[in-house]
Design an enzyme around this catalytic site. Sequence first.
Site, PDB file in Angstrom:
ATOM      1  N   CYS A 139      26.207  -6.073 -14.714  1.00 35.36           N
ATOM      2  CA  CYS A 139      26.161  -7.532 -14.586  1.00 35.36           C
ATOM      3  C   CYS A 139      24.727  -8.034 -14.662  1.00 35.36           C
ATOM      4  O   CYS A 139      24.393  -8.859 -15.510  1.00 35.36           O
ATOM      5  CB  CYS A 139      26.797  -7.951 -13.261  1.00 35.36           C
ATOM      6  SG  CYS A 139      26.752  -9.736 -12.985  1.00 35.36           S
ATOM      7  N   GLU A 213      33.812  -5.668 -15.846  1.00 42.06           N
ATOM      8  CA  GLU A 213      33.185  -6.828 -16.490  1.00 42.06           C
ATOM      9  C   GLU A 213      34.052  -7.324 -17.647  1.00 42.06           C
ATOM     10  O   GLU A 213      34.267  -8.526 -17.814  1.00 42.06           O
ATOM     11  CB  GLU A 213      31.788  -6.469 -17.011  1.00 42.06           C
ATOM     12  CG  GLU A 213      30.698  -6.475 -15.973  1.00 42.06           C
ATOM     13  CD  GLU A 213      30.221  -7.883 -15.640  1.00 42.06           C
ATOM     14  OE1 GLU A 213      30.857  -8.871 -16.069  1.00 42.06           O
ATOM     15  OE2 GLU A 213      29.207  -7.990 -14.935  1.00 42.06           O
TER      16      GLU A 213
END
Length: 225
Positions: A139, A213
């Site tokens: 991230c 993700e």
Amino acid sequence: MNTREDIFDRLKRECKADWSAYVDHAFVLKLGRATLPEAAFRTYLVQDYLFLIQFARAYALALYKSRTLSDMRAAHAGVAAILDVEMDLHVRLCSRWGLTPDRIEAAPELQATVAYTRFVLDCGMSGDLLDLHVALAPCVIGYAEIATRLIAEIQTPLTNHPYREWIGEYAGDAYQAVAQNAREQLERLAARSMTAERFPELCGIFAKASRLEADFWQMALDHPA
């Protein structure tokens, strides 16, 4: 010029398929091409705001688990970047649709948000600082890489791009510095505590975080607000 492969590059190389599923996801491609439906972007923004609350907790956990002042300062910088930079961006963007911080915080966390954030927190609770930072890396560092790539692919001024603020924020100097600092901290932690035997375990963490993700992007496409 030093071209030595750092730990982040090694993790990306070993987890190539999972990394590609994340950074080359349809959500990212549509966002860059300005074809992403606004409703999907709204879902993303709201869920990412809730996501960032949990990530701030993860960096606070990193602060608690730090044993040196250097590690504590790095963790503190991560908390500050979320609370003072990223969340402000989300508030500005959400205000376009009349979404106040109170309304956003009252929204329920969708399954992909819960799965990802609790995975990261669990890595921090059950592992050490290196485990936690590997879980955070897709991230924190990945967003900087994605935004930089989108800027290069668009090749025109972002003035009329509907998602110019998001792309510009993550491609901008302030966030790029956040990502670089996170990358350097990850490298320092790896130099201190990574062994050859441990690397496959770290790859497992990195691969799962990358898959989560990708699931987060897909959630926005599947549940437009």
